[in-house]
Design an enzyme around this catalytic site. Structure first.
Site, short mmCIF file in Angstrom:
data_model
loop_
_atom_site.label_atom_id
_atom_site.label_comp_id
_atom_site.label_asym_id
_atom_site.label_seq_id
_atom_site.Cartn_x
_atom_site.Cartn_y
_atom_site.Cartn_z
N SER A 26 0.84 -1.19 0.00
CA SER A 26 0.00 0.00 0.00
C SER A 26 0.88 1.24 0.00
CB SER A 26 -0.91 0.02 1.24
OG SER A 26 -0.12 0.20 2.41
N LYS A 27 0.32 2.33 -0.51
CA LYS A 27 1.08 3.57 -0.62
C LYS A 27 1.41 4.16 0.74
CE LYS A 27 -3.00 6.55 -1.17
NZ LYS A 27 -3.73 7.44 -2.10
#
Length: 499
Positions: free
Chosen positions: A252-253
């Site tokens: 995930s970012k």
């Protein structure tokens, strides 16, 4: 049978490396068997989908070296290839399900559905629709529809028994029907949900094999059931393992740069990124690390796909990228460098920002060299603030990152308004608030005009550099992030209430 695979991204954000990962495996499988690879845009979420995001997805996939035989920009015999342009087809098939008794109209309000979910959660039950509107008579349904009452269309799901999924990689998977929700197929605005559009499109586009992420395993029973309801043959399913962060959580970012375009700006060669994504869950017969797309296609076999959790490690990617750089022909490498950042398109905005700060061309490296860097090597001392304690500086960067993540349009004007608003929300003078940003993005306490600089660096690099600055200040633990997010949400609500 001609093998036909597809990738179907949603244009709702930055082009994710996970999209390229899944696209790569679909591409290799199709090409290995002399088939076609299709790109379809799943843009039924009209509130979040943008044409700008779609263009970035196409740009990013082409940058890594993937081309499609059919798609929204190249056409094809099974188009259109945007779901927003196929609404009539979905409505037609929804009517078929209603006529056959495989679907029903649901008039439940969001408030009722929320209350039902809370009751189920409190009782420790699986959260799913409770069938409230299943008992409505045909006359009552007709009257409410004629009166214009808002409603959705849901699919009927068996209450007993087991759905069997034959997965090409995982073998037999069994899921109890009691765990499967009566999925909404058509929303109240007349647009389909992913599940109906996915099945209808895969059938009409003659997709033979669906290679997708393992997060879709729980949705497979709904899709299999829809194929049965329509009387169609379902494509063969193959659920790939998800890419993971080094801590084994889902990529995930929040923890790792995930945008394909970030790695382009970082200076990763597209061949190296595609090579790295390929070896995430697959290996060459001779186990060599470095291989081209053509070599992967020639040797591709699904039996060699691993179900181990592949860790997306940027350090390992950079090592592999270095291997590609060292083994590249000089002319090829020189062209790649020019294409990367020493081109007019990228340099012209930089010149606008640095021109007034240089006396000789050599000054360009000192003044604007950070535009050609990836991560900056910062320390806590670099980010020392005259008025704010380290934790306050860190909070400024974290809150701002959350605010900037929500921006739909990434330009100097939007960034300016967002950061000024965040400073006001945090009750800080703008000069004190912005000081950490100059250091975070340029490594210096003063630099080129900030908002234009962030706009040119781009969303992905800006996010990565702010994250790097937060790490230099000690990082953010899971407990601290949860606490700060709660405080942030409260601050946003209070600030909006004042307006």
């Amino acid at each position: 049978m001609t093998v036909r695979t597809r990738i179907a991204p949603s244009p709702t954000g930055d082009p994710h490396v996970g999209t390229a990962y899944v696209a790569l495996f679909n591409y290799c499988f199709a090409k290995k068997h002399g088939g076609q690879f299709i790109l379809r845009i799943e843009d039924t979420d009209q509130a979040r989908s943008t044409r700008e995001s779609e263009e970035k997805i196409l740009e990013a996939l082409r940058w890594v070296g993937l081309e499609w035989d059919e798609g929204p920009d190249v056409g094809g015999p099974k188009g259109p290839y945007r779901q927003s342009e196929r609404s009539a087809l979905y409505a037609e098939h929804c009517d078929i399900l209603l006529e056959r008794g495989h679907a029903f109209r649901c008039f439940c309000t969001p408030e009722r559905l929320t209350a039902v979910r809370k009751e189920q959660m409190a009782a420790g039950e699986t959260m799913r629709y409770d069938g409230h509107c299943l008992t409505l008579s045909a006359d009552e349904v007709a009257e409410r529809v004629a009166a214009g009452e808002r409603h959705v269309v849901r699919m009927k799901v068996p209450s007993e028994g087991t759905c069997v999924i034959n997965d090409r990689l995982r073998g037999r998977i069994e899921i109890d029907w009691a765990q499967v929700d009566m999925q909404v197929l058509l929303k109240s605005d007349g647009l389909p949900t992913y599940h109906l559009a996915n099945v209808v499109d895969d059938h009409h586009m003659e997709i033979t094999h669906v290679l997708r992420g393992e997060e879709w395993i729980s949705s497979a029973p709904k899709h299999i059931l829809l194929y049965q309801y329509f009387g169609w043959t379902a494509p063969e399913l193959c659920h790939l393992v998800l890419l993971r962060n080094p801590d084994k959580s889902k990529l995930s970012k929040r923890k790792n740069p995930t945008s394909i375009l970030y790695y382009d700006r970082l200076g990763v060669l597209p061949e190296a990124l595609l090579n790295y994504l390929g070896r995430m869950a697959w290996s060459m017969p001779d186990e060599r690390e470095r291989f081209s797309l053509e070599e992967m296609v020639a040797n591709f076999e699904l039996d060699r796909v691993s179900l181990g959790g592949p860790v997306f490690d940027v350090t390992k990617l950079e090592w592999l990228n270095g291997l590609w750089i060292r083994e590249a022909d000089d002319d090829v490498l020189a062209d790649a460098i020019v294409k990367w950042a020493l081109n007019r398109e990228y340099l012209m905005p930089v010149l606008e920002l640095v021109r007034q700060r240089v006396k000789v061309l050599g000054d360009l490296v000192d003044v604007g060299g950070f535009f050609l860097q990836g991560r900056l090597q910062l320390t806590a001392e670099d980010l020392a603030h005259k008025k704010l304690a380290p934790d306050e500086v860190k909070r400024v960067l974290v809150y701002s990152q959350w605010q900037l993540d929500a921006l739909k349009t990434w330009d100097a004007e939007s960034i300016d308004a967002t950061l000024r608003g965040t400073a006001n929300m945090m009750e800080l003078k703008l000069r004190d608030f912005l000081a950490p940003f100059f250091v975070s993005v340029s490594g210096r306490s003063s630099s080129t005009p900030l908002f234009k600089t962030l706009a040119h660096l781009g969303r992905d690099m800006t996010r990565a550099r702010l994250r790097g600055a937060v790490e230099a200040l000690g990082g953010l633990s899971g407990k601290q992030q949860k606490k700060w997010k709660k405080a942030y949400d409260q601050a946003v609500a209070a600030y909006q209430a004042e307006d």
